[in-house]
Scaffold this motif. Structure first.
Motif, PDB file in Angstrom:
ATOM      1  N   THR A   1     -42.698  34.549 -44.939  1.00  0.00           N
ATOM      2  CA  THR A   1     -43.231  33.190 -44.983  1.00  0.00           C
ATOM      3  C   THR A   1     -43.237  32.670 -43.553  1.00  0.00           C
TER       4      THR A   1
ATOM      5  N   LEU B   1     -43.955  29.503 -41.050  1.00  0.00           N
ATOM      6  CA  LEU B   1     -44.045  28.045 -41.060  1.00  0.00           C
ATOM      7  C   LEU B   1     -44.220  27.521 -39.645  1.00  0.00           C
TER       8      LEU B   1
ATOM      9  N   GLU C   1     -51.394  22.518 -37.272  1.00  0.00           N
ATOM     10  CA  GLU C   1     -52.486  23.069 -38.067  1.00  0.00           C
ATOM     11  C   GLU C   1     -53.363  23.985 -37.225  1.00  0.00           C
TER      12      GLU C   1
ATOM     13  N   ASP D   1     -47.190  34.512 -46.297  1.00  0.00           N
ATOM     14  CA  ASP D   1     -47.417  33.195 -46.876  1.00  0.00           C
ATOM     15  C   ASP D   1     -47.343  32.169 -45.744  1.00  0.00           C
TER      16      ASP D   1
ATOM     17  N   VAL E   1     -47.289  28.319 -44.253  1.00  0.00           N
ATOM     18  CA  VAL E   1     -46.905  26.951 -44.591  1.00  0.00           C
ATOM     19  C   VAL E   1     -47.044  26.095 -43.345  1.00  0.00           C
ATOM     20  N   THR E   2     -47.848  25.048 -43.443  1.00  0.00           N
ATOM     21  CA  THR E   2     -47.957  24.087 -42.343  1.00  0.00           C
ATOM     22  C   THR E   2     -47.103  22.879 -42.692  1.00  0.00           C
ATOM     23  N   ALA E   3     -45.984  22.741 -42.001  1.00  0.00           N
ATOM     24  CA  ALA E   3     -45.033  21.676 -42.330  1.00  0.00           C
ATOM     25  C   ALA E   3     -44.039  21.518 -41.180  1.00  0.00           C
TER      26      ALA E   3
ATOM     27  N   TRP F   1     -39.156  20.134 -44.560  1.00  0.00           N
ATOM     28  CA  TRP F   1     -39.558  21.106 -45.594  1.00  0.00           C
ATOM     29  C   TRP F   1     -38.333  21.733 -46.269  1.00  0.00           C
TER      30      TRP F   1
ATOM     31  N   PRO G   1     -37.518  25.093 -48.936  1.00  0.00           N
ATOM     32  CA  PRO G   1     -38.083  26.224 -49.666  1.00  0.00           C
ATOM     33  C   PRO G   1     -37.659  26.208 -51.135  1.00  0.00           C
ATOM     34  N   GLU G   2     -38.415  26.916 -51.957  1.00  0.00           N
ATOM     35  CA  GLU G   2     -38.067  27.015 -53.373  1.00  0.00           C
ATOM     36  C   GLU G   2     -36.800  27.835 -53.580  1.00  0.00           C
TER      37      GLU G   2
END
Length: 416
Positions: A250, A252, A256, A274, A276-278, A283, A285-286
């Motif tokens: 992932t 991040l 952008e 994966d 992720v723009t954050a 942020w 994570p799950e």
């Protein structure tokens, strides 16, 4: 047959880029809009070379002028001096275009005679130029580096900054590039050239990444099948390393625009992650990750040899804001790791306050957190790169190979 105006166009572009850095306080690459193709490449090369050698050019010119001329005229003289002394350009063309550029502006036209006289007076200045020391880093950087590494090491770093950086590539497993030197760390090294013309570019067999920048991802060892988070990931060199090694990555990043570039790099190299723009500070994570790689925002002072505009843009006050951000990001990143998992923290900075001190402080405020110092020899590095809790790379390393960027990196393991 080349158009004789091409040289004047590139020199005019170089002057605009120099002003973009020296008076507007913006990055060199940000000023290249409006230039195209070979013209842009030459203007950037000229401006970068002037910024790299500006201290020496100013010292040589100071002996030949009673007072400082207008800022634009001074830049014209700097550009011409560096072309003559570093790039060995034809004196007639350099002097002719310098005078033409001076005359082209009402603000500097009256100084055309001065420019002509000064530059013609440089004909016998080669020995004087060769005797000049490398440009000194700005005081806000030079003082802490001298304290950390000693005066001799500081001067070796400043000398290394005069050597243009070669082209380093990180290959996919088993990939070779004809004519490239295989470095002890596993990177491939070539002289500077057109990247898109190299074999393997279209097929995504490798990506551009300084040899030093390629080491942090290697500190995680075998990552096949592991869930790995790459924080502050763009433009994606480390993301691609991890993905090529079989990790489930992932990536991040806050920007952008930079994430779009990362996506393009993944597409070219046929790798997946994966995205992720954050903001990493907001942020969540799950689920936690097996490992996190944090290449934290920093002063980037370890990359001065490839970004000679940096000493003219950074200030001492930048350090305080960045170290506070690094502190927060380390704490945040540790919360993303499974119990017993690892965090690789790294910065491309020469300053211990952005490297060694950050890790020492993190170990002090997180009970159970331990450092796992890497073995330099196992990574193809000289033994002196071993440092407090991690690795310390400086630009004066590998002088026989063309040097490397400055980096600090460490592996931190959370409590099981």
């Amino acid at each position: 047959m080349s158009d004789p105006r091409d040289g004047l166009t590139a020199r005019r572009g170089a002057l605009r880029l120099m002003a973009h850095v020296l008076r507007d306080g913006r990055m060199l690459d940000d000023g290249a809009s409006g230039l195209e193709g070979a013209e842009a490449a030459r203007a950037l090369r000229l401006a970068g070379t002037v910024l790299r050698h500006m201290g020496r050019a100013d010292a040589l010119l100071k002996q030949r002028m009673a007072r400082q001329p207008a800022a634009r005229t001074r830049d014209i003289l700097r550009l011409a001096t560096v072309e003559l002394m570093v790039l060995d350009a034809a004196p007639h063309g350099v002097v002719h275009d310098a005078v033409a550029l001076t005359r082209s502006s009402p603000k500097t036209a009256k100084q055309a005679g001065l420019v002509n006289a000064v530059l013609r007076g440089l004909a016998d200045a080669r020995a004087e130029w060769d005797a000049l020391p490398p440009p000194a880093l700005p005081p806000w950087l030079r003082k802490p580096l001298a304290k950390a590494w000693g005066r001799d090491r500081l001067e070796a770093i400043e000398a290394a900054h005069l050597v243009p950086a070669p082209l380093d590539l990180t290959p996919k497993p088993g990939v070779t590039v004809p004519g490239a030197e295989l470095l002890p760390t596993g990177s491939l090294r070539l002289p500077r050239g057109q990247v898109s013309a190299l074999p393997g570019y279209e097929t995504g067999d490798w990506w551009v990444q300084d040899a030093a920048a390629a080491i942090p991802a290697r500190l995680l060892g075998d990552v096949a099948g592991l869930r790995v988070l790459d924080l502050c990931a763009a433009p994606g060199g480390k993301t691609m390393q991890l993905a090529a090694a079989g990790a489930r990555v992932t990536a991040l990043d806050l920007s952008e625009a930079r994430m779009r570039r990362l996506a393009e790099n993944l597409e070219r190299t046929r790798l997946t992650a994966d995205l992720v723009t954050a903001d990493a500070l907001d942020w969540t994570p799950e689920a936690p990750f097996d490992a996190v790689l944090l290449d934290a925002p920093c002063t980037a002072t370890g990359t001065i040899r490839r970004h000679p505009d940096l000493p003219h843009l950074r200030e001492a006050r930048d350090v305080e804001a960045l170290t506070e951000l690094q502190y927060k990001l380390i704490d945040r990143a540790l919360g993303f790791v499974v119990p017993g998992g690892r965090l690789v923290f790294c910065t491309c900075s020469l300053l211990p306050v952005e490297g060694e001190h950050q890790v020492t402080a993190a170990l002090g405020r997180h009970p159970g957190l331990v450092a796992e110092p890497p073995d330099p020899a196992a990574l193809g590095l000289p033994p002196e790169t071993g440092s407090a809790h991690g690795l310390r790379l400086l630009p004066d390393l590998w002088p026989e190979r063309g040097h490397m960027d400055g980096f600090y990196m460490a592996v931190l393991r959370t409590r099981a």
